[in-house]
Write a protein that holds these residues in place. Structure first.
Motif, mmCIF file in Angstrom:
data_model
loop_
_atom_site.group_PDB
_atom_site.id
_atom_site.type_symbol
_atom_site.label_atom_id
_atom_site.label_comp_id
_atom_site.label_asym_id
_atom_site.label_seq_id
_atom_site.Cartn_x
_atom_site.Cartn_y
_atom_site.Cartn_z
ATOM 1 N N MET A 1 0.839 -1.167 0.000
ATOM 2 C CA MET A 1 0.000 0.000 0.000
ATOM 3 C C MET A 1 0.898 1.247 0.000
ATOM 4 O O MET A 1 1.861 1.326 0.750
ATOM 5 C CB MET A 1 -0.893 -0.040 1.235
ATOM 6 N N TRP A 2 0.557 2.209 -0.852
ATOM 7 C CA TRP A 2 1.295 3.471 -0.904
ATOM 8 C C TRP A 2 0.756 4.433 0.145
ATOM 9 O O TRP A 2 -0.446 4.497 0.372
ATOM 10 C CB TRP A 2 1.143 4.113 -2.278
ATOM 11 N N GLN A 3 1.675 5.180 0.753
ATOM 12 C CA GLN A 3 1.305 6.210 1.719
ATOM 13 C C GLN A 3 2.137 7.456 1.452
ATOM 14 O O GLN A 3 3.291 7.356 1.027
ATOM 15 C CB GLN A 3 1.562 5.742 3.148
ATOM 16 N N GLU A 4 1.547 8.606 1.695
ATOM 17 C CA GLU A 4 2.256 9.878 1.577
ATOM 18 C C GLU A 4 1.941 10.718 2.798
ATOM 19 O O GLU A 4 0.890 10.579 3.408
ATOM 20 C CB GLU A 4 1.814 10.631 0.323
ATOM 21 N N GLY A 5 2.863 11.593 3.133
ATOM 22 C CA GLY A 5 2.646 12.472 4.262
ATOM 23 C C GLY A 5 3.851 13.348 4.516
ATOM 24 O O GLY A 5 4.764 13.435 3.691
ATOM 25 N N SER A 6 3.848 14.004 5.653
ATOM 26 C CA SER A 6 4.932 14.899 6.051
ATOM 27 C C SER A 6 5.265 14.674 7.514
ATOM 28 O O SER A 6 4.397 14.324 8.311
ATOM 29 C CB SER A 6 4.522 16.361 5.857
ATOM 30 N N ILE A 7 6.529 14.901 7.833
ATOM 31 C CA ILE A 7 7.003 14.799 9.209
ATOM 32 C C ILE A 7 7.728 16.097 9.528
ATOM 33 O O ILE A 7 8.585 16.546 8.758
ATOM 34 C CB ILE A 7 7.976 13.609 9.386
ATOM 35 N N GLY A 8 7.400 16.699 10.653
ATOM 36 C CA GLY A 8 8.094 17.907 11.117
ATOM 37 C C GLY A 8 9.227 17.516 12.052
ATOM 38 O O GLY A 8 8.999 16.886 13.084
ATOM 39 N N ILE A 9 10.450 17.876 11.669
ATOM 40 C CA ILE A 9 11.618 17.573 12.484
ATOM 41 C C ILE A 9 12.028 18.846 13.217
ATOM 42 O O ILE A 9 12.355 19.846 12.578
ATOM 43 C CB ILE A 9 12.792 17.072 11.605
ATOM 44 N N PRO A 10 12.016 18.855 14.558
ATOM 45 C CA PRO A 10 12.409 20.060 15.306
ATOM 46 C C PRO A 10 13.858 20.453 15.001
ATOM 47 O O PRO A 10 14.719 19.588 14.807
ATOM 48 C CB PRO A 10 12.264 19.639 16.768
ATOM 49 N N VAL A 11 14.107 21.756 14.956
ATOM 50 C CA VAL A 11 15.458 22.261 14.707
ATOM 51 C C VAL A 11 15.816 23.304 15.753
ATOM 52 O O VAL A 11 14.972 23.784 16.495
ATOM 53 C CB VAL A 11 15.605 22.871 13.293
ATOM 54 N N ASP A 12 17.089 23.667 15.761
ATOM 55 C CA ASP A 12 17.603 24.687 16.673
ATOM 56 C C ASP A 12 16.923 26.026 16.368
ATOM 57 O O ASP A 12 16.880 26.459 15.225
ATOM 58 C CB ASP A 12 19.117 24.797 16.482
ATOM 59 N N LYS A 13 16.402 26.676 17.375
ATOM 60 C CA LYS A 13 15.695 27.947 17.187
ATOM 61 C C LYS A 13 16.601 29.045 16.633
ATOM 62 O O LYS A 13 16.130 30.023 16.091
ATOM 63 C CB LYS A 13 15.072 28.382 18.508
ATOM 64 N N ALA A 14 17.915 28.887 16.737
ATOM 65 C CA ALA A 14 18.842 29.886 16.205
ATOM 66 C C ALA A 14 18.733 30.013 14.689
ATOM 67 O O ALA A 14 19.119 31.017 14.115
ATOM 68 C CB ALA A 14 20.276 29.538 16.602
ATOM 69 N N THR A 15 18.179 28.979 14.031
ATOM 70 C CA THR A 15 18.031 29.017 12.578
ATOM 71 C C THR A 15 16.848 29.875 12.149
ATOM 72 O O THR A 15 16.699 30.182 10.977
ATOM 73 C CB THR A 15 17.831 27.602 12.003
ATOM 74 N N GLY A 16 16.001 30.243 13.083
ATOM 75 C CA GLY A 16 14.813 31.015 12.758
ATOM 76 C C GLY A 16 13.612 30.146 12.420
ATOM 77 O O GLY A 16 12.538 30.661 12.174
ATOM 78 N N LYS A 17 13.787 28.850 12.388
ATOM 79 C CA LYS A 17 12.688 27.920 12.125
ATOM 80 C C LYS A 17 12.453 27.079 13.368
ATOM 81 O O LYS A 17 13.370 26.820 14.132
ATOM 82 C CB LYS A 17 13.032 26.980 10.968
ATOM 83 N N SER A 18 11.215 26.630 13.544
ATOM 84 C CA SER A 18 10.937 25.743 14.667
ATOM 85 C C SER A 18 10.998 24.273 14.242
ATOM 86 O O SER A 18 11.204 23.402 15.065
ATOM 87 C CB SER A 18 9.576 26.062 15.285
ATOM 88 N N TYR A 19 10.812 24.020 12.935
ATOM 89 C CA TYR A 19 10.934 22.658 12.430
ATOM 90 C C TYR A 19 11.223 22.686 10.930
ATOM 91 O O TYR A 19 11.007 23.680 10.264
ATOM 92 C CB TYR A 19 9.670 21.841 12.708
#
Length: 82
Positions: A1-19
């Protein structure tokens, strides 16, 4: 069975992104296979980060994970589906 999706990986806040988002498409079977990742249930997998393919498996590694976020997403998917 095929599946698609997304996963949010947390990152260092110094990069300006949360994930960082890793998009995935995978083909998973009910039973483990010699062709699966680590002889597991996932026989095909594509991971994309910022539109670029960062990992690809098609009964063997075409592109091993190229980023730490791709590695983490792979571990999450293996844990979820094996």
């Amino acid at each position: 069975m095929w599946q698609e999706g997304s996963i949010g990986i947390p990152v260092d806040k110094a990069t300006g992104k949360s994930y960082i988002t890793i998009h995935y498409a995978l083909k998973v079977y009910d039973e483990p296979s010699e062709f699966g990742i680590n002889h597991g249930k996932i026989s095909k997998l594509e991971l994309r980060q910022d539109g670029e393919i960062v990992a690809n498996y098609d009964r063997g590694w075409d592109i091993c994970p190229t980023t730490k976020e791709a590695e983490l997403a792979l571990y999450i998917l293996l844990n979820r589906h094996n």
